[in-house]
Motif scaffolding. Structure first.
Motif, PDB file in Angstrom:
ATOM      1  N   ILE A   1      33.603  19.329   8.717  1.00  0.00           N
ATOM      2  CA  ILE A   1      34.977  18.632   8.786  1.00  0.00           C
ATOM      3  C   ILE A   1      34.856  17.209   8.822  1.00  0.00           C
ATOM      4  O   ILE A   1      35.653  16.622   7.932  1.00  0.00           O
ATOM      5  CB  ILE A   1      35.490  19.004  10.298  1.00  0.00           C
ATOM      6  CG1 ILE A   1      35.846  20.471  10.214  1.00  0.00           C
ATOM      7  CG2 ILE A   1      36.657  18.158  10.460  1.00  0.00           C
ATOM      8  CD1 ILE A   1      36.239  20.828  11.761  1.00  0.00           C
ATOM      9  N   ILE A   2      33.586  16.530   9.076  1.00  0.00           N
ATOM     10  CA  ILE A   2      33.480  15.247   8.908  1.00  0.00           C
ATOM     11  C   ILE A   2      33.252  14.950   7.592  1.00  0.00           C
ATOM     12  O   ILE A   2      34.051  14.047   6.933  1.00  0.00           O
ATOM     13  CB  ILE A   2      32.424  14.744  10.030  1.00  0.00           C
ATOM     14  CG1 ILE A   2      32.504  14.830  11.497  1.00  0.00           C
ATOM     15  CG2 ILE A   2      31.759  13.509   9.669  1.00  0.00           C
ATOM     16  CD1 ILE A   2      31.500  14.697  12.266  1.00  0.00           C
TER      17      ILE A   2
ATOM     18  N   SER B   1      36.464  15.394   5.319  1.00  0.00           N
ATOM     19  CA  SER B   1      37.491  14.394   5.675  1.00  0.00           C
ATOM     20  C   SER B   1      36.966  12.944   5.092  1.00  0.00           C
ATOM     21  O   SER B   1      38.032  12.291   4.384  1.00  0.00           O
ATOM     22  CB  SER B   1      37.666  14.256   7.088  1.00  0.00           C
ATOM     23  OG  SER B   1      36.794  13.621   7.814  1.00  0.00           O
TER      24      SER B   1
ATOM     25  N   ILE C   1      37.636  13.324   1.188  1.00  0.00           N
ATOM     26  CA  ILE C   1      38.872  13.395   0.878  1.00  0.00           C
ATOM     27  C   ILE C   1      39.728  12.122   0.881  1.00  0.00           C
ATOM     28  O   ILE C   1      40.384  11.550   0.136  1.00  0.00           O
ATOM     29  CB  ILE C   1      39.638  14.562   1.587  1.00  0.00           C
ATOM     30  CG1 ILE C   1      39.198  15.925   1.249  1.00  0.00           C
ATOM     31  CG2 ILE C   1      41.315  14.407   1.429  1.00  0.00           C
ATOM     32  CD1 ILE C   1      39.615  16.938   1.929  1.00  0.00           C
ATOM     33  N   PHE C   2      39.678  11.294   2.130  1.00  0.00           N
ATOM     34  CA  PHE C   2      40.458  10.104   2.203  1.00  0.00           C
ATOM     35  C   PHE C   2      39.884   9.048   1.709  1.00  0.00           C
ATOM     36  O   PHE C   2      40.436   8.098   1.271  1.00  0.00           O
ATOM     37  CB  PHE C   2      40.349   9.945   3.984  1.00  0.00           C
ATOM     38  CG  PHE C   2      41.260  10.744   4.731  1.00  0.00           C
ATOM     39  CD1 PHE C   2      42.778  10.728   4.592  1.00  0.00           C
ATOM     40  CD2 PHE C   2      40.915  11.868   5.509  1.00  0.00           C
ATOM     41  CE1 PHE C   2      43.470  11.304   5.320  1.00  0.00           C
ATOM     42  CE2 PHE C   2      41.703  12.637   6.180  1.00  0.00           C
ATOM     43  CZ  PHE C   2      43.034  12.446   6.130  1.00  0.00           C
TER      44      PHE C   2
ATOM     45  N   SER D   1      41.500   9.104   8.630  1.00  0.00           N
ATOM     46  CA  SER D   1      40.349   9.984   8.626  1.00  0.00           C
ATOM     47  C   SER D   1      39.588   9.671  10.085  1.00  0.00           C
ATOM     48  O   SER D   1      38.766  10.661  10.372  1.00  0.00           O
ATOM     49  CB  SER D   1      39.285   9.633   7.465  1.00  0.00           C
ATOM     50  OG  SER D   1      38.766   8.289   7.793  1.00  0.00           O
TER      51      SER D   1
ATOM     52  N   PRO E   1      40.387  13.472  12.018  1.00  0.00           N
ATOM     53  CA  PRO E   1      39.634  14.437  11.499  1.00  0.00           C
ATOM     54  C   PRO E   1      38.106  14.250  12.053  1.00  0.00           C
ATOM     55  O   PRO E   1      37.501  15.294  12.271  1.00  0.00           O
ATOM     56  CB  PRO E   1      39.861  14.798  10.151  1.00  0.00           C
ATOM     57  CG  PRO E   1      41.026  13.990   9.893  1.00  0.00           C
ATOM     58  CD  PRO E   1      41.080  13.112  10.985  1.00  0.00           C
ATOM     59  N   ASN E   2      37.661  13.181  11.745  1.00  0.00           N
ATOM     60  CA  ASN E   2      36.173  12.785  12.015  1.00  0.00           C
ATOM     61  C   ASN E   2      35.900  13.047  13.570  1.00  0.00           C
ATOM     62  O   ASN E   2      34.846  13.380  13.839  1.00  0.00           O
ATOM     63  CB  ASN E   2      35.916  11.565  11.769  1.00  0.00           C
ATOM     64  CG  ASN E   2      35.609  11.294  10.185  1.00  0.00           C
ATOM     65  OD1 ASN E   2      35.554  12.336   9.545  1.00  0.00           O
ATOM     66  ND2 ASN E   2      35.973  10.124   9.644  1.00  0.00           N
TER      67      ASN E   2
END
Length: 58
Positions: A18-19, A22, A25-26, A42, A45-46
């Motif tokens: 997930i980290i 994100s 993507i960001f 971000s 999500p981080n």
């Protein structure tokens, strides 16, 4: 050599994924739009990924 139990993804790997996702993507959205404010988005999500990785360590 045969294991009837399927491979299960651990929650630590999920949190790290997930980290990493994100951040990628960001950061790419920030570069494409030339608006670095997207990196602020971000953080949530981080934090979710970090808490997932830290809570479920065995």
């Amino acid at each position: 050599m045969f294991n009837p139990i399927p491979f299960q993804l651990s929650r630590v790997k999920l949190g790290i994924g997930i980290i990493a996702a994100s951040i990628l993507i960001f950061t790419s959205i920030s570069i494409m739009t030339n608006n670095w404010l997207f990196l602020v988005f971000s953080i949530l999500p981080n934090l979710i990924g970090l808490f997932t990785a830290l809570i479920y360590t065995k």
